[in-house]
Design a protein around this motif. Structure first.
Motif, PDB file in Angstrom:
ATOM      1  N   GLY A   1      39.878  40.566  47.301  1.00 25.87           N
ATOM      2  CA  GLY A   1      38.604  41.283  47.391  1.00 25.87           C
ATOM      3  C   GLY A   1      38.362  42.086  46.130  1.00 25.87           C
ATOM      4  N   ASN A   2      37.356  42.941  46.199  1.00 20.06           N
ATOM      5  CA  ASN A   2      36.944  43.755  45.050  1.00 20.06           C
ATOM      6  C   ASN A   2      37.339  45.210  45.251  1.00 20.06           C
ATOM      7  N   TRP A   3      37.767  45.831  44.153  1.00 17.04           N
ATOM      8  CA  TRP A   3      38.304  47.183  44.170  1.00 17.04           C
ATOM      9  C   TRP A   3      37.688  47.986  43.026  1.00 17.04           C
ATOM     10  N   THR A   4      37.587  49.307  43.198  1.00 16.85           N
ATOM     11  CA  THR A   4      37.113  50.187  42.135  1.00 16.85           C
ATOM     12  C   THR A   4      38.050  51.378  42.017  1.00 16.85           C
ATOM     13  N   GLY A   5      38.083  51.959  40.828  1.00 13.94           N
ATOM     14  CA  GLY A   5      38.916  53.124  40.587  1.00 13.94           C
ATOM     15  C   GLY A   5      38.522  53.804  39.297  1.00 13.94           C
ATOM     16  N   THR A   6      39.328  54.770  38.909  1.00 13.95           N
ATOM     17  CA  THR A   6      39.144  55.480  37.653  1.00 13.95           C
ATOM     18  C   THR A   6      40.473  55.463  36.915  1.00 13.95           C
ATOM     19  N   MET A   7      40.433  55.015  35.676  1.00 16.44           N
ATOM     20  CA  MET A   7      41.646  54.874  34.874  1.00 16.44           C
ATOM     21  C   MET A   7      41.661  55.932  33.784  1.00 16.44           C
ATOM     22  N   ASN A   8      42.817  56.510  33.549  1.00 13.00           N
ATOM     23  CA  ASN A   8      42.973  57.453  32.449  1.00 13.00           C
ATOM     24  C   ASN A   8      43.183  56.670  31.160  1.00 13.00           C
ATOM     25  N   MET A   9      42.287  56.893  30.196  1.00 15.56           N
ATOM     26  CA  MET A   9      42.408  56.272  28.870  1.00 15.56           C
ATOM     27  C   MET A   9      42.498  57.432  27.876  1.00 15.56           C
ATOM     28  N   GLY A  10      43.718  57.892  27.633  1.00 14.78           N
ATOM     29  CA  GLY A  10      43.893  59.088  26.808  1.00 14.78           C
ATOM     30  C   GLY A  10      43.388  60.297  27.594  1.00 14.78           C
ATOM     31  N   ASP A  11      42.463  61.042  27.004  1.00 16.73           N
ATOM     32  CA  ASP A  11      41.890  62.213  27.677  1.00 16.73           C
ATOM     33  C   ASP A  11      40.654  61.862  28.494  1.00 16.73           C
ATOM     34  N   GLU A  12      40.259  60.605  28.460  1.00 14.51           N
ATOM     35  CA  GLU A  12      39.027  60.177  29.109  1.00 14.51           C
ATOM     36  C   GLU A  12      39.324  59.424  30.406  1.00 14.51           C
ATOM     37  N   LYS A  13      38.489  59.641  31.432  1.00 11.36           N
ATOM     38  CA  LYS A  13      38.578  58.879  32.673  1.00 11.36           C
ATOM     39  C   LYS A  13      37.499  57.803  32.630  1.00 11.36           C
ATOM     40  N   VAL A  14      37.925  56.559  32.819  1.00 12.68           N
ATOM     41  CA  VAL A  14      37.033  55.409  32.688  1.00 12.68           C
ATOM     42  C   VAL A  14      36.946  54.692  34.031  1.00 12.68           C
ATOM     43  N   PRO A  15      35.717  54.412  34.506  1.00 12.87           N
ATOM     44  CA  PRO A  15      35.597  53.626  35.743  1.00 12.87           C
ATOM     45  C   PRO A  15      36.157  52.221  35.517  1.00 12.87           C
ATOM     46  N   ILE A  16      36.790  51.686  36.539  1.00  6.87           N
ATOM     47  CA  ILE A  16      37.428  50.376  36.417  1.00  6.87           C
ATOM     48  C   ILE A  16      37.162  49.568  37.684  1.00  6.87           C
ATOM     49  N   THR A  17      36.923  48.284  37.494  1.00  3.98           N
ATOM     50  CA  THR A  17      36.786  47.383  38.627  1.00  3.98           C
ATOM     51  C   THR A  17      37.908  46.360  38.564  1.00  3.98           C
ATOM     52  N   MET A  18      38.279  45.879  39.738  1.00  2.00           N
ATOM     53  CA  MET A  18      39.354  44.896  39.811  1.00  2.00           C
ATOM     54  C   MET A  18      39.037  43.946  40.957  1.00  2.00           C
ATOM     55  N   GLU A  19      39.323  42.670  40.730  1.00  2.00           N
ATOM     56  CA  GLU A  19      39.152  41.669  41.778  1.00  2.00           C
ATOM     57  C   GLU A  19      40.466  40.939  41.969  1.00  2.00           C
ATOM     58  N   TYR A  20      40.831  40.725  43.228  1.00  2.00           N
ATOM     59  CA  TYR A  20      41.947  39.860  43.578  1.00  2.00           C
ATOM     60  C   TYR A  20      41.368  38.616  44.239  1.00  2.00           C
ATOM     61  N   LYS A  21      41.816  37.451  43.780  1.00  3.40           N
ATOM     62  CA  LYS A  21      41.317  36.193  44.326  1.00  3.40           C
ATOM     63  C   LYS A  21      42.491  35.248  44.561  1.00  3.40           C
ATOM     64  N   ILE A  22      42.580  34.735  45.783  1.00  2.00           N
ATOM     65  CA  ILE A  22      43.602  33.742  46.112  1.00  2.00           C
ATOM     66  C   ILE A  22      43.133  32.400  45.568  1.00  2.00           C
ATOM     67  N   THR A  23      44.041  31.672  44.910  1.00  4.50           N
ATOM     68  CA  THR A  23      43.680  30.399  44.294  1.00  4.50           C
ATOM     69  C   THR A  23      44.825  29.399  44.452  1.00  4.50           C
ATOM     70  N   SER A  24      44.619  28.215  43.958  1.00  8.91           N
ATOM     71  CA  SER A  24      45.644  27.164  43.902  1.00  8.91           C
ATOM     72  C   SER A  24      46.257  26.887  45.272  1.00  8.91           C
ATOM     73  N   GLY A  25      45.383  26.697  46.250  1.00 17.01           N
ATOM     74  CA  GLY A  25      45.848  26.361  47.595  1.00 17.01           C
ATOM     75  C   GLY A  25      46.641  27.468  48.252  1.00 17.01           C
ATOM     76  N   GLY A  26      46.421  28.709  47.825  1.00 16.25           N
ATOM     77  CA  GLY A  26      47.131  29.856  48.394  1.00 16.25           C
ATOM     78  C   GLY A  26      48.443  30.172  47.711  1.00 16.25           C
ATOM     79  N   SER A  27      48.778  29.447  46.641  1.00 20.06           N
ATOM     80  CA  SER A  27      50.069  29.655  45.986  1.00 20.06           C
ATOM     81  C   SER A  27      50.018  30.664  44.841  1.00 20.06           C
ATOM     82  N   ALA A  28      48.834  31.189  44.535  1.00 19.72           N
ATOM     83  CA  ALA A  28      48.719  32.169  43.455  1.00 19.72           C
ATOM     84  C   ALA A  28      47.622  33.171  43.789  1.00 19.72           C
ATOM     85  N   LEU A  29      47.762  34.353  43.229  1.00 20.48           N
ATOM     86  CA  LEU A  29      46.772  35.417  43.360  1.00 20.48           C
ATOM     87  C   LEU A  29      46.385  35.846  41.950  1.00 20.48           C
ATOM     88  N   VAL A  30      45.088  35.813  41.663  1.00 20.55           N
ATOM     89  CA  VAL A  30      44.595  36.189  40.347  1.00 20.55           C
ATOM     90  C   VAL A  30      43.962  37.580  40.439  1.00 20.55           C
TER      91      VAL A  30
END
Length: 178
Positions: free
Chosen positions: A46-75
């Protein structure tokens, strides 16, 4: 003109036979069940959101997890669609142990192996077989991923440079509502 039509019909016939054969073969595939660790990771699809520390700055970040290859891998895709996009592929190795390859914006690809799974916390460390093992170049060296009781997930990535730890990045992600 007759030759072109005959050739076209013959090619279409061959494609139809090939497609039927391919479909028949792939209908026989059984659902893939991986290691306990991979199956736990697949629950993150599914889709995820967060805030990442990049030095002194907080940066919004998105992340997606996707099952692929017949269920044998997660991207896992972070910063998707941007110049900072990074992809990590989680899969079981030949012995059934969870491993991952991180395609990094640092222009390298560290391979990490699961070294511990305690409850909902999975700890990865640079694989002994990874070409970056003795490198002085900057690379991601460890990941501790925790699936929290509130449904969020926490990533703790550790970067190494010049042979030592130089940065720890903690990010908490929450699942986006579908």
């Amino acid at each position: 003109m007759k030759t072109n039509a005959t050739t076209l019909f013959a090619a279409l016939g061959i494609l139809a036979v090939a497609a039927t054969s391919w479909a028949d073969h792939h209908e026989e595939l059984k659902p893939y069940t991986g290691s306990d660790a991979l199956e736990k990771m697949k629950t993150l699809a599914g889709n995820w959101t967060g805030t990442m520390n990049m030095g002194d700055e907080k940066v919004p970040i998105t992340m997606e997890y996707k099952i692929t290859s017949g269920g044998s891998a997660l991207v896992e895709t972070v910063f998707g669609g941007t110049p900072k996009e990074m992809v990590t592929v989680y899969h079981d190795d030949d012995e059934g142990n969870l491993t991952m390859t991180h395609y990094c914006m640092l222009h390298n690809r560290p391979a990490l192996d699961l070294v511990d799974m305690e409850g909902n916390t999975l700890s990865f460390d640079l694989s002994d077989s990874c070409s970056l093992k003795d490198s002085k170049d900057a690379h991601m060296r460890t990941l501790v991923l925790t699936i929290n009781d509130d449904g969020s997930i926490a990533h703790r990535w550790t970067m190494w440079n010049d042979g030592k730890e130089t940065m720890v990045n903690d990010t908490v992600f929450t699942r986006e509502n579908s």
